[in-house]
Design a protein around this motif. Structure first.
Motif, mmCIF file in Angstrom:
data_model
loop_
_atom_site.group_PDB
_atom_site.id
_atom_site.type_symbol
_atom_site.label_atom_id
_atom_site.label_comp_id
_atom_site.label_asym_id
_atom_site.label_seq_id
_atom_site.Cartn_x
_atom_site.Cartn_y
_atom_site.Cartn_z
ATOM 1 N N PRO A 140 19.274 -120.698 71.400
ATOM 2 C CA PRO A 140 20.461 -120.098 71.843
ATOM 3 C C PRO A 140 19.983 -118.566 72.012
ATOM 4 C CG PRO A 140 21.612 -121.608 70.489
ATOM 5 C CD PRO A 140 20.010 -121.785 70.216
ATOM 6 N N THR A 141 19.442 -118.172 70.662
ATOM 7 C CA THR A 141 18.930 -116.568 70.791
ATOM 8 C C THR A 141 17.703 -116.428 71.498
ATOM 9 O OG1 THR A 141 17.639 -116.970 68.733
ATOM 10 C CG2 THR A 141 20.070 -116.517 68.410
ATOM 11 N N MET A 142 16.877 -117.309 71.874
ATOM 12 C CA MET A 142 15.524 -116.795 72.539
ATOM 13 C C MET A 142 15.650 -117.433 74.043
ATOM 14 S SD MET A 142 14.141 -115.548 69.822
ATOM 15 C CE MET A 142 12.439 -115.888 69.934
ATOM 16 N N VAL A 143 16.769 -117.940 74.728
ATOM 17 C CA VAL A 143 16.941 -118.327 76.023
ATOM 18 C C VAL A 143 16.309 -117.303 77.104
ATOM 19 C CG1 VAL A 143 17.986 -119.238 77.757
ATOM 20 C CG2 VAL A 143 18.531 -119.775 75.695
ATOM 21 N N PRO A 144 16.748 -115.907 76.999
ATOM 22 C CA PRO A 144 16.091 -115.069 77.813
ATOM 23 C C PRO A 144 14.465 -114.894 77.855
ATOM 24 C CG PRO A 144 18.024 -114.053 76.505
ATOM 25 C CD PRO A 144 17.784 -115.182 76.071
ATOM 26 N N LEU A 145 14.007 -114.884 76.667
ATOM 27 C CA LEU A 145 12.439 -114.811 76.578
ATOM 28 C C LEU A 145 12.082 -116.046 77.024
ATOM 29 C CD1 LEU A 145 10.078 -113.278 75.431
ATOM 30 C CD2 LEU A 145 10.373 -114.249 73.252
ATOM 31 N N LYS A 284 27.978 -102.526 95.785
ATOM 32 C CA LYS A 284 26.602 -102.550 96.693
ATOM 33 C C LYS A 284 25.433 -102.588 95.952
ATOM 34 C CE LYS A 284 29.278 -103.040 100.527
ATOM 35 N NZ LYS A 284 29.569 -104.337 100.909
ATOM 36 N N MET A 285 24.592 -103.565 96.218
ATOM 37 C CA MET A 285 23.448 -103.646 95.488
ATOM 38 C C MET A 285 22.369 -103.458 96.516
ATOM 39 S SD MET A 285 22.982 -106.925 93.090
ATOM 40 C CE MET A 285 23.043 -107.750 94.503
ATOM 41 N N TYR A 286 21.377 -102.423 96.394
ATOM 42 C CA TYR A 286 20.148 -102.091 97.114
ATOM 43 C C TYR A 286 19.062 -102.843 96.891
ATOM 44 C CZ TYR A 286 23.564 -98.728 98.244
ATOM 45 O OH TYR A 286 24.613 -97.999 98.649
ATOM 46 N N SER A 287 18.765 -103.634 95.613
ATOM 47 C CA SER A 287 17.806 -104.452 95.251
ATOM 48 C C SER A 287 18.508 -105.252 94.281
ATOM 49 C CB SER A 287 16.559 -103.269 94.691
ATOM 50 O OG SER A 287 15.622 -104.222 94.327
ATOM 51 N N CYS A 288 18.405 -106.355 94.642
ATOM 52 C CA CYS A 288 18.909 -107.658 93.833
ATOM 53 C C CYS A 288 17.747 -108.713 93.379
ATOM 54 C CB CYS A 288 19.907 -108.344 94.280
ATOM 55 S SG CYS A 288 19.535 -109.171 95.863
ATOM 56 N N THR A 289 16.562 -108.609 93.711
ATOM 57 C CA THR A 289 15.824 -109.719 93.315
ATOM 58 C C THR A 289 14.423 -109.072 92.951
ATOM 59 O OG1 THR A 289 14.917 -109.912 95.651
ATOM 60 C CG2 THR A 289 16.620 -111.499 94.760
ATOM 61 N N SER A 290 13.822 -109.853 92.077
ATOM 62 C CA SER A 290 12.479 -109.408 91.312
ATOM 63 C C SER A 290 11.267 -110.325 92.016
ATOM 64 C CB SER A 290 12.448 -109.512 89.996
ATOM 65 O OG SER A 290 11.152 -109.152 89.466
ATOM 66 N N SER A 291 10.583 -109.313 92.585
ATOM 67 C CA SER A 291 9.149 -110.235 93.319
ATOM 68 C C SER A 291 7.941 -109.825 92.839
ATOM 69 C CB SER A 291 9.374 -110.354 94.863
ATOM 70 O OG SER A 291 9.320 -108.938 95.138
ATOM 71 N N SER A 292 8.056 -108.884 92.168
ATOM 72 C CA SER A 292 6.678 -107.844 91.775
ATOM 73 C C SER A 292 6.246 -108.621 90.510
ATOM 74 C CB SER A 292 7.063 -106.672 91.417
ATOM 75 O OG SER A 292 8.106 -106.625 90.488
ATOM 76 N N SER A 293 5.093 -108.658 90.418
ATOM 77 C CA SER A 293 4.056 -109.452 89.411
ATOM 78 C C SER A 293 4.393 -109.103 88.054
ATOM 79 C CB SER A 293 2.802 -109.524 89.960
ATOM 80 O OG SER A 293 1.914 -110.293 88.706
ATOM 81 N N ALA A 294 4.470 -109.859 87.186
ATOM 82 C CA ALA A 294 4.508 -109.552 85.822
ATOM 83 C C ALA A 294 3.193 -108.687 85.315
ATOM 84 C CB ALA A 294 4.734 -110.821 84.835
ATOM 85 N N SER A 295 2.254 -109.193 85.953
ATOM 86 C CA SER A 295 0.965 -108.683 85.576
ATOM 87 C C SER A 295 1.055 -107.100 85.612
ATOM 88 C CB SER A 295 -0.087 -109.253 86.299
ATOM 89 O OG SER A 295 -0.016 -109.002 87.606
ATOM 90 N N ASN A 296 1.656 -106.558 86.592
ATOM 91 C CA ASN A 296 1.951 -105.213 86.859
ATOM 92 C C ASN A 296 3.117 -104.440 85.840
ATOM 93 O OD1 ASN A 296 0.141 -105.251 88.918
ATOM 94 N ND2 ASN A 296 1.485 -105.892 90.382
ATOM 95 N N GLY A 297 3.480 -105.284 85.218
ATOM 96 C CA GLY A 297 4.374 -104.732 84.158
ATOM 97 C C GLY A 297 5.990 -104.511 84.839
ATOM 98 N N GLN A 298 6.205 -104.967 85.995
ATOM 99 C CA GLN A 298 7.337 -104.748 86.749
ATOM 100 C C GLN A 298 8.419 -105.899 87.119
ATOM 101 O OE1 GLN A 298 5.710 -103.006 90.409
ATOM 102 N NE2 GLN A 298 5.036 -101.263 89.400
ATOM 103 N N GLN A 299 8.242 -106.592 86.247
ATOM 104 C CA GLN A 299 8.998 -107.960 86.514
ATOM 105 C C GLN A 299 10.588 -107.516 86.068
ATOM 106 O OE1 GLN A 299 8.327 -111.447 84.151
ATOM 107 N NE2 GLN A 299 8.117 -112.836 85.894
ATOM 108 N N ASP A 300 11.520 -108.196 86.653
ATOM 109 C CA ASP A 300 12.776 -107.941 86.465
ATOM 110 C C ASP A 300 13.439 -107.586 84.957
ATOM 111 O OD1 ASP A 300 15.879 -109.424 87.843
ATOM 112 O OD2 ASP A 300 15.506 -107.446 86.948
ATOM 113 N N SER A 301 14.138 -106.673 84.733
ATOM 114 C CA SER A 301 14.488 -106.336 83.394
ATOM 115 C C SER A 301 15.744 -106.616 83.001
ATOM 116 C CB SER A 301 14.435 -104.626 83.182
ATOM 117 O OG SER A 301 15.237 -103.951 84.110
ATOM 118 N N VAL A 302 16.499 -107.341 84.205
ATOM 119 C CA VAL A 302 17.825 -107.612 83.768
ATOM 120 C C VAL A 302 18.197 -108.837 82.813
ATOM 121 C CG1 VAL A 302 19.892 -108.570 84.641
ATOM 122 C CG2 VAL A 302 18.659 -106.858 86.072
ATOM 123 N N LEU A 303 16.991 -109.598 82.549
ATOM 124 C CA LEU A 303 17.141 -110.583 81.691
ATOM 125 C C LEU A 303 17.509 -110.348 80.405
ATOM 126 C CD1 LEU A 303 14.425 -112.922 83.085
ATOM 127 C CD2 LEU A 303 16.576 -113.070 83.684
#
Length: 1146
Positions: A140-145, A284-303
């Motif tokens: 339960p505590t580690m699901v996001p990771l 209104k959302m101007y960007s709502c999905t993450s498609s950038s590669s994790a290798s670039n350190g830019q994956q979605d932070s919302v999690l």
């Protein structure tokens, strides 16, 4: 420890200095080189592990992870097994210990490195890699990771890059597919748990498709569930569900449709899809999905709720995060649905699930288009998130285009009711782009319906009756939407001035797409559509035809006496609508011809008579010359209506032609009357004082009458005679160039094109020939006077005057010749007789202007058209004289000077010259064969050496096409086949001639495959394949023994270096065709030699590569083996890249 601390402090200092704004580029390069050297040394990872555990500097963390990433992806095979074990143990521990404190991009990159290790070692050496991820998701505590790791695993293992062997890729995919049911089950459980926890009423999943219960639709259990109040989710739950849905969307992108995707999972996804319909989630959302590669350190932070920065996606909100997150849940859920629906290959056992999905979407569509007292449907849709609307529209398009054929006949899906909801959804779209997207869906549906009817003609009436009401409602509403009378405010917003890439303004695009839907309905329901459209047209016509009474004349000026603001506005709307409806009437012309001509004759006649009446009225009143109260609005409107009436009449030229054919030798009074009235209306508009838009419409109408209808009496009509006189006698009031060319083409075609329905003896060719000669003589009067100036004039003014005459005359002559290139021999004979003098003048002037590329370009354009259309009429002798003149004028120096001006007129001159030679070498027979040596010499000795080291793509393309045409159309110039020996021995004996020229041409083709230009590569590969298909090029002894393996080698090297990856399939096919000449030699000789020559792989690896290449002779297996060979060869080279020695201390 002290030295490690010192290294850490030094690294932090270096990284801070590197990113400081005052650091020079030279110093940055020094630091970069130092860091790269440090990363390459053996054991650097130990220090990086210390750095990661003991620093808070983000730059140091990212650098340390980059070192690990480089180690795992490029050097892993050379790392000691003990070190690997330590790394596999330490990095996950570090992640678990510090992930909460890490910036999100550092955490994502660390996850990426761990997944990269799994990509290399799971399951053999890293057996608990996937188990650990699954355990995290279940904690339960580690699901996001766990979700971050799962999504990264899906991205990196399901579709890995080319740093793995094909065997390993296949193994990973198989391993992942084995885990899919477990993972989907866990993710379903998380979504259900969150939903149930926050629901007001506990949700019960719908019955299993195997339970035998029938799946009801309206009023069913699921309908009640969808009507339940939406749960209020806390921020943590929203973020958790976003993470799950993101994982599902990526998983669905590659896993096949199967029963692993359970009804419970589908139900859960659709529960969350409802959040997009929820008006409480309208931030209104101007960007709502993450498609950038994790290798670039830019994956979605919302999690994990971290703020997004450093180039990652952002949520721009005007309120707290909750409303946007609720909408985002809906967007992500629809992404999951769309990934599933986009798959065209549906197993039988999944079809019922698919039906269930569409039923559930039906309820969402009901919810979106539901009206209540507080909100209209349009207001509701306007308040919803734009991204959700886009995804939902994407779903509808996929449903109609991919799956409607599967669902339409199901009694459990109400297609007609679905169309009613789609109708509401379409015509309440808040944006023009949304409306366009929905019109596309209707177009797809109408195409589907048309195809269905054509394939089941016996059921035509039953199919049409089922959908007739929906189609007529659609037609009426689409027509309403293009009318200013009902939608002035919205339509005025559309830009009608700036053209897009397709040369259409926003308004023209809107109108065109709408009229396409109207036309498709017309094809299905012609009489109903016609009776719907005509009243709209008649209403606006009455207004237009009544304007004459408001025209007041004072002296020489005329004025439209409508001045009140309200009247002007209403007139503006009516004229704009009439213009649109005239375009609609023109668009429908094709549905009155062919087999239905007789059945729909009266309707078509009524339309044409009305159009003739409008054009006559417009021409009589000359609205373009009338002053108006609002000249910037009403005058363009009046001109546009008149132009569109002429264009609509032109659209019926094929109907006229069929009418002419039907009434031939019968009472032609009605036909003659219609043609005469049309010419009386349009010909007076062909003057320089008429606005160009109207002038061009009149010219195009006249051209269509002369070219498509071809009435015998056309040239005798007084109105047409006036045009003849205007063009041939008028030297001052010249028309604009485009209009002038159209009229000249029209007058020429009247005299050259054979009249329909008449035998050769009644064509009056002699009279028409004299008239055509007089016409051309008048058009070229000034040009032929240049014959006496065949030496370069000394005065600049004379030269400019000559160039002006030449630029005016040659395009007109070229257009006249071009227009009859496909016509009868007699037409072309008369044309050439009339042009003879002008051709002689052009040839005499060519040497004068050889140094003037803009003039030479015009002249060669004319000669190219002559060669394409009239080379037979010109005769062998004169054609040869022209070719000889050109070959003597284009010296190597002249060619070099022209080619070096890339993209200029000089470069275009060489292109046109080469295209003329292409026409010459394609000519059958022996007439032009004597020129082949000169042409080949020009290509290989003069043009090719200049081009070889330059890009010059346009000239290169023409040169290689010329070489191809020389070889293809003159095969016997190189390969003589003895017919006698063929008969005697049963096998043709091959005798090679002009071998040096053939070899040079093939070497030029081979050299082009080493150049970066992908268009030349594709063109030349297709030429070689064509020569093989038509002449068995690859089987010829010379090619087979001295060129074949060289070509295969070059093509494989191209694949290996990934320089032309877009052409992978074409290259593999060419390699197959070359290898197929002698598979035994390919497998036993070439493949071994190729592998032995490959650098960067050891003998054992070469042997493995050879063993994996299946000795099969069918195309699919061979192609698969080629791609496997290339992939694995790259992989082995990567593995074998050695580590530089030396230690660098920081």
């Amino acid at each position: 420890m002290a030295s490690e601390e010192a290294s850490l402090r030094a690294l932090e200092s270096l990284m801070t200095e590197f990113f400081h704004s005052c650091t020079t580029n030279d110093r940055k390069r020094e630091i970069e080189e130092l860091l790269n050297n440090f990363a390459q040394q053996t054991g650097a990872w130990r220090l990086c592990l210390f750095f990661l555990s003991n620093t808070s500097n983000e730059y140091v963390m990212m650098y340390s992870l980059t070192v690990f990433e480089n180690l795992v992806n490029k050097m892993w095979l050379g790392v000691a097994s003990q070190d690997k074990m330590e790394i596999r143990s330490c990095l996950p521990k570090l992640l678990l210990a510090q992930y909460k404190a890490m910036p999100y991009f550092v955490r994502n990159k660390l996850c990426k490195v761990i997944v990269d290790i799994g990509r290399q070692d799971w399951p053999m050496f890293y057996h608990d890699f996937f188990t650990n991820t699954v355990q995290l998701i279940q904690s339960p505590t580690m699901v996001p990771l766990g979700l971050v790791l799962l999504k990264t695993t899906s991205e990196e293992l399901a579709c890995p890059r080319e740093d793995l062997s094909v065997a390993r890729k296949e193994e990973l995919r198989k391993l992942l597919l084995e885990q899919v049911p477990t993972v989907l089950g866990i993710l379903t459980g998380i979504l259900e748990m969150v939903w149930n926890k926050h629901s007001v009423i506990a949700a019960t999943p719908p019955p299993s498709p195997t339970s035998g219960e029938s799946v009801e639709l309206l009023g069913s259990q699921y309908s009640k569930l969808l009507c339940q109040p939406m749960p209020e989710l806390d921020t943590e739950s929203q973020e958790l569900c976003c993470g799950v849905l993101e994982c599902l969307a990526h998983l669905f992108s590659w896993i096949p449709l199967s029963t692993s995707i359970t009804p419970a999972l589908l139900a859960s996804i659709f529960h969350f899809a409802r959040f997009g319909c929820d008006l409480r989630g309208t931030a209104k959302m101007y960007s709502c999905t993450s498609s950038s590669s994790a290798s670039n350190g830019q994956q979605d932070s919302v999690l994990l709720g971290h703020p997004s920065n450093g180039g990652g996606p952002t949520l721009n909100l005007t309120m707290d995060g909750s409303p946007a997150e609720r909408a985002r849940l809906g967007v992500l859920a629809m992404m999951c649905v769309n990934e599933l629906v986009s798959k065209n290959c549906v197993p039988l056992d999944f079809e019922e699930y698919l039906l269930r999905m569409f039923q559930q979407t039906f309820f969402l569509l009901q919810r979106l288009t539901r009206e209540n007292n507080a909100l209209t449907v349009k207001s509701r849709l306007q308040d919803l998130d734009e991204s959700y609307m886009e995804k939902f529209t994407d779903f509808l398009r996929l449903f109609v285009s991919v799956h409607l054929r599967r669902i339409e006949s199901s009694p459990q899906f109400p297609v007609v009711e679905f169309l009613a909801l789609l109708f509401k959804y379409t015509f309440n779209q808040p944006t023009h782009e949304g409306y366009f997207a929905c019109l596309d869906i209707w177009s797809i549906f109408l195409d589907y319906l048309t195809t269905q009817i054509k394939s089941r003609l016996a059921h035509r009436e039953s199919v049409l009756n089922r959908y007739k009401d929906a189609l007529l409602l659609l037609l009426r509403e689409v027509l309403n939407r293009i009318l200013f009378r009902y939608n002035q405010a919205q339509l005025e917003e559309l830009d009608d001035e700036t053209p897009d890439d397709d040369q259409q303004t926003e308004w023209q695009r809107y109108l065109r797409q709408s009229l396409e839907v109207v036309a498709k309905v017309m094809e299905l329901l012609p009489s109903h559509a016609f009776s719907t459209l005509f009243p709209f047209l008649q209403e606006n016509l009455d207004v237009y035809l009544g304007l004459q009474q408001f025209i007041v004349t004072s002296g020489t000026s005329r004025r439209l006496n409508i001045t009140s603001e309200n009247d002007c506005r209403r007139l503006h709307c009516s004229l704009k609508d009439l213009s649109s409806l005239l375009q609609a009437v023109g668009r429908l012309a094709e549905y009155f011809i062919g087999e239905v001509f007789g059945a729909r004759f009266n309707d078509a006649l009524a339309v044409v008579e009305r159009l003739v009446e409008i054009t006559c009225y417009g021409s009589q009143i000359s609205f373009y010359d009338v002053e108006t109260a609002v000249p910037s609005v009403l005058k363009p409107d009046l001109i546009d209506v008149q132009a569109q009436s002429l264009a609509a009449l032109q659209a019926y030229s094929h109907w006229y032609a069929q009418f002419y054919s039907e009434v031939h030798r019968q009472n032609q009074c009605r036909f003659i009357s219609l043609i005469t009235s049309g010419m009386d209306a349009s010909c007076p508009l062909i003057t320089a004082k008429v606005p160009e838009k109207l002038l061009l419409s009149a010219c195009h109408l006249l051209l269509s009458v002369a070219t498509t209808i071809r009435p015998v009496f056309l040239v005798t009509l007084p109105a047409v005679q006036n045009v003849f006189n205007f063009i041939t006698e008028n030297q001052t009031g010249r028309l604009p160039q485009e209009a002038h060319m159209l009229v000249c083409r029209t007058l020429s075609n009247m005299l050259l094109l054979p009249w329909p329905n008449l035998p050769e003896s009644e064509q009056q060719w002699h009279t028409r020939s004299v008239s055509h000669a007089n016409l051309i003589a008048a058009l070229t009067r000034d040009y032929r006077l240049l014959r006496g100036t065949a030496s370069l004039p000394t005065r600049r003014l004379d030269l400019d005057n000559m160039k002006a005459v030449l630029h005016q005359t040659l395009p007109v002559l070229k257009d006249i010749v071009d227009s009859i290139s496909g016509e009868s021999t007699k037409s072309r004979q008369i044309c050439y007789q009339s042009l003879q003098d002008s051709v002689q003048v052009s040839l005499a002037l060519f040497p004068v202007f050889i140094q003037q590329p803009d003039v030479t370009d015009e002249m060669l354009s004319f000669f190219l058209t002559l060669f394409q259309a009239l080379r037979v009429q010109m005769g062998v002798s004169f054609t040869g004289h022209i070719i000889q003149t050109f070959l003597s004028m284009f010296t190597r120096e002249q060619l070099a000077a022209s080619i070096l001006q890339e993209g200029s007129a000089g470069s275009r001159v060489v292109e046109k010259f080469l295209r003329i030679l292409q026409v010459v070498v394609q000519e059958p027979g022996q007439a032009f064969k004597p020129f082949l040596p000169s042409i080949l010499s020009l290509c290989m000795d003069q043009v090719y050496p200049i081009l070889a080291e330059r890009s010059s793509p346009d000239v290169k393309a023409e040169l290689f096409e010329l070489l191809y045409e020389v070889v293809h159309h003159n095969w016997r110039y190189f390969f003589k086949t003895s017919v006698l020996s063929s008969v005697q021995r049963g096998v043709a004996e091959e005798v090679m001639e002009n071998e040096a020229q053939f070899t040079a041409a093939m070497q030029a083709f081979g050299q082009s495959f080493l150049q970066p230009d992908i268009h030349i590569f594709k063109q030349n590969l297709s030429y070689l394949e064509s020569l093989n298909s038509k002449h068995k090029l690859y089987h010829r002894k010379l090619f087979r023994t001295s060129m074949l393996f060289h070509f295969i080698n070059v093509l494989l090297q191209v694949l290996l270096h990934k320089s032309h990856d877009l052409l992978q399939e074409e290259i593999a096919l060419a390699v197959y065709n070359m290898a197929a000449v002698d598979f035994d030699a390919f497998y036993s000789v070439f493949l071994r030699e190729f592998l032995n020559s490959c650098q960067g792989v050891d003998p054992n690896q070469q042997a493995v590569l050879g063993c994996h290449f299946k000795l099969e002779r069918d195309l699919p297996t061979f192609t698969q083996s080629v791609h496997r060979l290339i992939n694995d060869l790259r992989y082995y080279r990567l593995c074998n890249s050695s580590l530089p020695t030396g230690t660098v201390k920081l």
